[in-house]
Design a protein around this motif. Structure first.
Motif, PDB file in Angstrom:
ATOM      1  N   ILE A   7      36.942  34.937  85.773  1.00 15.08           N
ATOM      2  CA  ILE A   7      35.924  35.607  84.964  1.00 15.08           C
ATOM      3  C   ILE A   7      34.634  35.797  85.759  1.00 15.08           C
ATOM      4  CG2 ILE A   7      34.404  35.280  82.959  1.00 15.08           C
ATOM      5  CD1 ILE A   7      37.238  36.383  82.335  1.00 15.08           C
ATOM      6  N   ARG A   8      34.269  34.804  86.545  1.00 15.58           N
ATOM      7  CA  ARG A   8      33.071  34.951  87.385  1.00 15.58           C
ATOM      8  C   ARG A   8      33.244  36.111  88.365  1.00 15.58           C
ATOM      9  NH1 ARG A   8      31.489  28.692  88.865  1.00 15.58           N
ATOM     10  NH2 ARG A   8      30.791  28.128  86.769  1.00 15.58           N
ATOM     11  N   GLN A   9      34.403  36.173  88.998  1.00 14.52           N
ATOM     12  CA  GLN A   9      34.660  37.247  89.958  1.00 14.52           C
ATOM     13  C   GLN A   9      34.701  38.609  89.265  1.00 14.52           C
ATOM     14  OE1 GLN A   9      34.666  37.048  93.276  1.00 14.52           O
ATOM     15  NE2 GLN A   9      34.869  39.265  93.337  1.00 14.52           N
ATOM     16  N   CYS A  21      31.923  39.898  81.371  1.00 12.02           N
ATOM     17  CA  CYS A  21      33.075  38.994  81.316  1.00 12.02           C
ATOM     18  C   CYS A  21      32.589  37.568  81.135  1.00 12.02           C
ATOM     19  CB  CYS A  21      33.888  39.089  82.609  1.00 12.02           C
ATOM     20  SG  CYS A  21      34.469  40.739  83.005  1.00 12.02           S
ATOM     21  N   ASN A  22      33.065  36.907  80.095  1.00 10.25           N
ATOM     22  CA  ASN A  22      32.678  35.532  79.809  1.00 10.25           C
ATOM     23  C   ASN A  22      33.878  34.770  79.248  1.00 10.25           C
ATOM     24  OD1 ASN A  22      29.669  35.727  80.223  1.00 10.25           O
ATOM     25  ND2 ASN A  22      29.948  37.307  78.673  1.00 10.25           N
ATOM     26  N   GLY A  79      29.628  36.394  83.215  1.00 12.28           N
ATOM     27  CA  GLY A  79      30.098  35.460  84.228  1.00 12.28           C
ATOM     28  C   GLY A  79      29.891  34.005  83.885  1.00 12.28           C
ATOM     29  N   ILE A  80      29.740  33.693  82.602  1.00 13.44           N
ATOM     30  CA  ILE A  80      29.496  32.302  82.217  1.00 13.44           C
ATOM     31  C   ILE A  80      30.606  31.788  81.304  1.00 13.44           C
ATOM     32  CG2 ILE A  80      26.992  32.492  82.471  1.00 13.44           C
ATOM     33  CD1 ILE A  80      28.224  32.176  79.036  1.00 13.44           C
ATOM     34  N   ASP A  81      30.650  30.470  81.176  1.00  8.37           N
ATOM     35  CA  ASP A  81      31.568  29.800  80.272  1.00  8.37           C
ATOM     36  C   ASP A  81      30.730  29.056  79.243  1.00  8.37           C
ATOM     37  OD1 ASP A  81      34.054  28.688  79.317  1.00  8.37           O
ATOM     38  OD2 ASP A  81      33.506  26.823  80.329  1.00  8.37           O
TER      39      ASP A  81
END
Length: 106
Positions: A7-9, A21-22, A79-81
């Motif tokens: 997800i970060r990529q 995207c998270n 890009g976070i969780d």
């Protein structure tokens, strides 16, 4: 861990196209699938004692985090969780035998 890194990529690759995207990572959550295990009062109390907020999450808690990410309020988040676990992931001491998992006295 692999999904979080993916997800970060993807947030880097797809960000220029306006795609965010998270991920959302729930902790112990009371759902119809976990009901049988958590309806036992002793088991539930034991599990809740390991969670700093001292309660199981509810499906609505996870849904609300997802709804936040979908909304305009999170328009610059990518890009976070988001951990929806009552701070359980921050509390490693009880899991390693170094603490009780009980509330600190004030």
């Amino acid at each position: 861990a692999a999904l979080i890194m993916l997800i970060r990529q993807l947030s880097l690759e797809w960000g220029p196209d306006g795609i965010r995207c998270n991920t959302v990572s729930p902790g112990p959550t009371y759902t119809p699938m976990t009901k049988a295990g958590y309806d036992d009062a002793e088991r539930r109390a034991q599990r809740e004692s390991m969670i700093p907020l001292q309660k199981l999450g509810m499906a609505e808690d996870v849904a609300n985090a997802i709804l936040f990410l979908l909304g305009n309020e999170a328009g610059h988040i990518s890009g976070i969780d988001i951990l929806v676990d009552g701070a359980m992931s921050n509390n490693l001491m009880p899991a390693t035998g170094g603490g009780t998992g009980q509330k600190a006295s004030r």
